[in-house]
Write a protein that holds these residues in place. Sequence first.
Motif, short mmCIF file in Angstrom:
data_model
loop_
_atom_site.label_atom_id
_atom_site.label_comp_id
_atom_site.label_asym_id
_atom_site.label_seq_id
_atom_site.Cartn_x
_atom_site.Cartn_y
_atom_site.Cartn_z
N ASN A 176 25.31 -52.36 38.33
CA ASN A 176 24.38 -52.05 38.16
C ASN A 176 24.01 -50.26 38.01
OD1 ASN A 176 27.26 -51.10 39.29
ND2 ASN A 176 25.81 -51.04 40.99
N LYS A 177 25.45 -50.61 36.98
CA LYS A 177 25.57 -49.22 36.06
C LYS A 177 24.60 -48.40 35.28
CE LYS A 177 29.55 -48.06 38.26
NZ LYS A 177 29.07 -49.20 39.55
N TRP A 178 24.08 -49.28 34.34
CA TRP A 178 22.55 -48.92 34.02
C TRP A 178 21.66 -48.58 34.79
CZ3 TRP A 178 21.42 -46.67 29.49
CH2 TRP A 178 19.79 -47.26 29.41
N SER A 184 37.44 -45.84 37.68
CA SER A 184 35.58 -45.18 37.52
C SER A 184 35.11 -46.19 37.18
CB SER A 184 35.21 -43.97 38.12
OG SER A 184 33.91 -44.25 38.13
N ASN A 185 34.23 -47.37 36.92
CA ASN A 185 33.45 -48.25 36.33
C ASN A 185 32.03 -47.13 36.06
OD1 ASN A 185 34.97 -50.82 36.84
ND2 ASN A 185 33.52 -51.02 38.35
N HIS A 186 31.74 -46.12 37.00
CA HIS A 186 30.20 -45.28 36.64
C HIS A 186 30.92 -44.01 35.53
CE1 HIS A 186 27.83 -42.02 37.58
NE2 HIS A 186 28.59 -41.23 37.67
N GLY A 217 29.12 -49.75 46.92
CA GLY A 217 30.34 -48.66 47.20
C GLY A 217 29.21 -47.58 47.78
N THR A 218 29.01 -46.43 47.16
CA THR A 218 27.90 -45.41 47.72
C THR A 218 26.63 -46.10 48.15
OG1 THR A 218 26.94 -45.17 45.76
CG2 THR A 218 28.93 -44.16 45.55
N GLY A 219 26.68 -47.34 48.22
CA GLY A 219 25.09 -47.60 49.19
C GLY A 219 23.86 -47.64 48.18
N THR A 220 24.29 -46.35 46.82
CA THR A 220 23.21 -46.44 46.06
C THR A 220 22.03 -47.60 45.09
OG1 THR A 220 24.87 -44.87 45.23
CG2 THR A 220 22.46 -44.79 43.77
N THR A 221 22.85 -49.05 45.19
CA THR A 221 22.29 -49.92 44.58
C THR A 221 21.75 -50.82 45.71
OG1 THR A 221 23.88 -50.32 43.31
CG2 THR A 221 22.55 -51.90 43.59
N PHE A 222 22.10 -50.50 46.86
CA PHE A 222 21.88 -51.46 47.68
C PHE A 222 20.61 -50.60 48.23
CE2 PHE A 222 21.48 -52.72 53.04
CZ PHE A 222 22.08 -53.40 52.46
N HIS A 269 25.73 -59.65 40.46
CA HIS A 269 26.76 -59.90 40.33
C HIS A 269 26.65 -57.94 39.96
CE1 HIS A 269 30.46 -59.73 37.81
NE2 HIS A 269 30.86 -60.74 37.91
N THR A 270 27.70 -57.32 40.38
CA THR A 270 27.51 -55.74 39.68
C THR A 270 27.91 -55.65 38.60
OG1 THR A 270 28.52 -55.19 42.16
CG2 THR A 270 25.74 -55.29 41.69
N GLY A 271 29.11 -56.21 37.88
CA GLY A 271 29.83 -55.62 36.91
C GLY A 271 31.30 -55.20 37.31
C1 LIG Z 1 29.94 -48.72 41.75
C2 LIG Z 1 29.51 -50.09 41.84
C3 LIG Z 1 29.29 -51.19 42.96
C4 LIG Z 1 28.80 -49.73 43.39
O1 LIG Z 1 27.40 -49.29 43.61
P1 LIG Z 1 26.99 -48.57 44.86
O2 LIG Z 1 25.33 -48.19 44.50
O3 LIG Z 1 27.71 -47.43 44.47
O4 LIG Z 1 27.02 -48.52 46.19
C5 LIG Z 1 29.35 -52.02 42.88
N1 LIG Z 1 29.51 -53.33 41.90
C6 LIG Z 1 30.42 -52.63 40.93
C7 LIG Z 1 30.80 -54.04 40.07
C8 LIG Z 1 30.55 -51.24 40.26
O5 LIG Z 1 30.91 -51.11 39.58
#
Ligand SMILES: *Cc1c(COP(=O)(O)O)cnc(C)c1O
Length: 296
Positions: A36-38, A64-66, A169-174, A278-280
């Motif tokens: 999701n980071k990209w 941090s993945n970010h 995590g932060t809820g941004t993607t959700f 699968h957000t990575g």
């Molecule tokens: C950062 C991350 C999340 C959290 O995403 P948010 O947008 O911060 O909720 C979820 N899954 C993975 C694998 C991440 O790296």
Amino acid sequence: MPDPTLDDITSFFTPDRPVSVLVLRLDRLHPVISGNKWFKLKHNLEAVMEAGFKQVITFGGAYSNHLVATAAAAKACGLSSLGIVRGFHGQAQPTATLRTCADLGMRLHFISREQYALKDAPSFLSALGTSFGGYIIPEGGDNDLGRAGAMEIAAFIPAMTTHVCLPVGTGTTFTGLRNALPATICMTGFPALQDTSLADHISGHAMPARNVNWQLEPRFHFGGFAKTTPELIGFIRSFYIATNIPLDIVYTGKMMFGVAQLIRENAFPDQAQIVCIHTGGLQGNPEGLFDRTPGS
Ligand SMILES: *Cc1c(COP(=O)(O)O)cnc(C)c1O
């Protein structure tokens, strides 16, 4: 970047229940700027370049993945990057994540946990901007541009989907996805940490017409952010052996463990078409997690 694939993992769960389960493999988009980071970074980086900044500044912990994704994406855009890291332990003993950041050209600036708590305070941010110079992306890409990018993930969710599950995590993607998906699709988020303000944060940024048909499932954080148990590790290994899909120990492993339990609890209606995202996050896994050593 290529379009992500959808893997059918229904057979991992059946014959328990008559539901179908797909995984949207955002982990396969890019080896470093994974998941999701990209999506959360792309519009932020456009803004950096449009405003003529040469440097991106952002925040994260030692795993941090970010931070890694920002380091790689900034490099790809020809921008320099500065990571503000929470706590000093990563300075004394750099984690693999921080070493990767440095290898990608990110400069690292370590601050105390107390100072880090100010990461969203306007006075702290303007002082940072003055001393280092650059465009500041909040921790986790948690801003309007991050949510706008996350909305684009909705394009990969098939029309017949009834339920979407993803880690939070932060809820941004959700929130971005909630705003982009039809309100008829039920969304369940699996927070990777204990945070009682998350639901309000999501509601506060959800469009009124879409602020429906979603919930956070609080039972699967396994004691807190990046905490694991032998049961979780065992699940991640058996899921990998059965599906060939690697999960990470911070986010996607907990989400998938939760989905498996919800299926066992009959929480989804018959014929539900579930898509798990699968957000990575695989870069943060401990070495050897998927080794098939005899007896393990
Ligand atoms: C950062 C991350 C999340 C959290 O995403 P948010 O947008 O911060 O909720 C979820 N899954 C993975 C694998 C991440 O790296």
